[in-house]
Design a protein around this motif. Structure first.
Motif, PDB file in Angstrom:
ATOM      1  N   ALA A 174      28.983 -15.644  69.512  1.00 50.42           N
ATOM      2  CA  ALA A 174      29.339 -16.940  68.927  1.00 50.42           C
ATOM      3  C   ALA A 174      29.495 -17.965  70.033  1.00 50.42           C
ATOM      4  O   ALA A 174      29.747 -17.616  71.185  1.00 50.42           O
ATOM      5  CB  ALA A 174      30.627 -16.827  68.121  1.00 50.42           C
TER       6      ALA A 174
ATOM      7  N   SER B 248      30.614 -28.243  66.256  1.00 54.51           N
ATOM      8  CA  SER B 248      29.354 -27.507  66.259  1.00 54.51           C
ATOM      9  C   SER B 248      29.584 -26.076  66.716  1.00 54.51           C
ATOM     10  O   SER B 248      30.140 -25.842  67.787  1.00 54.51           O
ATOM     11  CB  SER B 248      28.351 -28.191  67.192  1.00 54.51           C
ATOM     12  OG  SER B 248      27.130 -27.488  67.209  1.00 54.51           O
ATOM     13  N   THR B 249      29.155 -25.136  65.884  1.00 54.00           N
ATOM     14  CA  THR B 249      29.306 -23.720  66.230  1.00 54.00           C
ATOM     15  C   THR B 249      28.008 -22.965  65.943  1.00 54.00           C
ATOM     16  O   THR B 249      27.180 -23.407  65.130  1.00 54.00           O
ATOM     17  CB  THR B 249      30.438 -23.036  65.440  1.00 54.00           C
ATOM     18  OG1 THR B 249      30.128 -23.090  64.039  1.00 54.00           O
ATOM     19  CG2 THR B 249      31.775 -23.713  65.682  1.00 54.00           C
ATOM     20  N   ARG B 250      27.845 -21.858  66.591  1.00 56.41           N
ATOM     21  CA  ARG B 250      26.733 -20.955  66.331  1.00 56.41           C
ATOM     22  C   ARG B 250      27.278 -19.532  66.279  1.00 56.41           C
ATOM     23  O   ARG B 250      28.127 -19.165  67.099  1.00 56.41           O
ATOM     24  CB  ARG B 250      25.660 -21.068  67.403  1.00 56.41           C
ATOM     25  CG  ARG B 250      24.964 -22.412  67.400  1.00 56.41           C
ATOM     26  CD  ARG B 250      23.734 -22.424  68.260  1.00 56.41           C
ATOM     27  NE  ARG B 250      23.049 -23.691  68.220  1.00 56.41           N
ATOM     28  CZ  ARG B 250      21.894 -23.933  68.810  1.00 56.41           C
ATOM     29  NH1 ARG B 250      21.296 -22.963  69.498  1.00 56.41           N
ATOM     30  NH2 ARG B 250      21.337 -25.105  68.723  1.00 56.41           N
TER      31      ARG B 250
ATOM     32  N   ASP C   9      23.503 -13.383  64.449  1.00 58.19           N
ATOM     33  CA  ASP C   9      23.088 -12.786  63.181  1.00 58.19           C
ATOM     34  C   ASP C   9      23.842 -11.500  62.879  1.00 58.19           C
ATOM     35  O   ASP C   9      24.150 -11.208  61.714  1.00 58.19           O
ATOM     36  CB  ASP C   9      21.584 -12.508  63.207  1.00 58.19           C
ATOM     37  CG  ASP C   9      20.760 -13.771  63.165  1.00 58.19           C
ATOM     38  OD1 ASP C   9      19.580 -13.721  63.557  1.00 58.19           O
ATOM     39  OD2 ASP C   9      21.291 -14.824  62.753  1.00 58.19           O
TER      40      ASP C   9
ATOM     41  N   LYS D  21      27.384 -12.647  61.621  1.00 56.00           N
ATOM     42  CA  LYS D  21      27.487 -13.793  60.724  1.00 56.00           C
ATOM     43  C   LYS D  21      28.183 -13.389  59.422  1.00 56.00           C
ATOM     44  O   LYS D  21      27.887 -12.351  58.844  1.00 56.00           O
ATOM     45  CB  LYS D  21      26.096 -14.341  60.441  1.00 56.00           C
ATOM     46  CG  LYS D  21      26.075 -15.739  59.859  1.00 56.00           C
ATOM     47  CD  LYS D  21      24.668 -16.329  59.960  1.00 56.00           C
ATOM     48  CE  LYS D  21      24.281 -16.614  61.390  1.00 56.00           C
ATOM     49  NZ  LYS D  21      22.947 -17.250  61.516  1.00 56.00           N
TER      50      LYS D  21
ATOM     51  N   ARG E 277      27.212 -28.689  74.353  1.00 56.41           N
ATOM     52  CA  ARG E 277      26.546 -28.114  73.194  1.00 56.41           C
ATOM     53  C   ARG E 277      26.591 -26.586  73.242  1.00 56.41           C
ATOM     54  O   ARG E 277      26.397 -26.004  74.300  1.00 56.41           O
ATOM     55  CB  ARG E 277      25.100 -28.575  73.123  1.00 56.41           C
ATOM     56  CG  ARG E 277      24.955 -30.057  72.887  1.00 56.41           C
ATOM     57  CD  ARG E 277      23.509 -30.454  72.724  1.00 56.41           C
ATOM     58  NE  ARG E 277      23.355 -31.870  72.435  1.00 56.41           N
ATOM     59  CZ  ARG E 277      22.187 -32.454  72.220  1.00 56.41           C
ATOM     60  NH1 ARG E 277      21.077 -31.741  72.260  1.00 56.41           N
ATOM     61  NH2 ARG E 277      22.138 -33.749  71.959  1.00 56.41           N
TER      62      ARG E 277
ATOM     63  N   SER F 126      25.326 -22.780  72.914  1.00 56.18           N
ATOM     64  CA  SER F 126      24.030 -22.164  73.132  1.00 56.18           C
ATOM     65  C   SER F 126      24.112 -20.658  72.891  1.00 56.18           C
ATOM     66  O   SER F 126      25.128 -20.032  73.172  1.00 56.18           O
ATOM     67  CB  SER F 126      23.541 -22.428  74.559  1.00 56.18           C
ATOM     68  OG  SER F 126      22.337 -21.718  74.818  1.00 56.18           O
ATOM     69  N   GLU F 127      23.023 -20.088  72.385  1.00 56.04           N
ATOM     70  CA  GLU F 127      22.942 -18.639  72.189  1.00 56.04           C
ATOM     71  C   GLU F 127      22.350 -17.947  73.407  1.00 56.04           C
ATOM     72  O   GLU F 127      22.287 -16.718  73.447  1.00 56.04           O
ATOM     73  CB  GLU F 127      22.090 -18.338  70.958  1.00 56.04           C
ATOM     74  CG  GLU F 127      22.649 -18.933  69.672  1.00 56.04           C
ATOM     75  CD  GLU F 127      21.798 -18.596  68.470  1.00 56.04           C
ATOM     76  OE1 GLU F 127      21.985 -19.242  67.412  1.00 56.04           O
ATOM     77  OE2 GLU F 127      20.953 -17.694  68.560  1.00 56.04           O
TER      78      GLU F 127
END
Length: 124
Positions: free
Chosen positions: A49, A57-59, A62, A65, A103, A105-106
């Motif tokens: 994450a 903003s988050t990521r 998979d 998730k 920002r 980043s993965e």
């Protein structure tokens, strides 16, 4: 230089929850994104994450998730990884990472600052 310190790792039962924390100290007066990665024995480091400077903003990876969430405090120097519905996937070391720019980043190569890592494991 920014120093990252992870806390909160440990052993938890499958289906349970655990929260990891990462505190950044040093030159965090600039826009600074933070993320979590994990690595199991014999496997490559995996994105978990990430969160941007503002926190809006988050990521999420998979594989986690819907079960993991990431947040940061209002001072923007501590990031939290809330892990729920944990699966017995074996032990892993969770690393906190940070990068100037704001920002999320993965990509692990985007992060210049890394913590020592905290051990986590889920029992069946």
């Amino acid at each position: 230089q920014v120093r990252m310190v992870e806390t909160g790792g440990g052993l938890v039962q499958a289906g349970g929850s655990l929260t990891l924390s990462c505190a950044a100290s040093g030159r965090t007066d600039r826009r600074y994104a933070m993320g979590w990665f994990r690595q199991s024995p014999g496997k490559e480091r995996e994105f978990v994450a990430a969160i941007g400077w503002s926190g809006a903003s988050t990521r999420i990876g998979d594989a986690v998730k819907g079960r993991f969430t990431i947040s940061r405090d209002t001072a923007r120097i501590t990031v939290f990884l809330r892990m729920s519905s944990l699966k017995p996937e074996g032990p892993a070391v969770y690393y906190c990472a940070g990068a100037f720019g704001g920002r999320p980043s993965e990509d692990s190569s985007a992060y210049a600052d890394w913590g020592q890592g905290g051990q986590g494991a889920v029992s069946a």
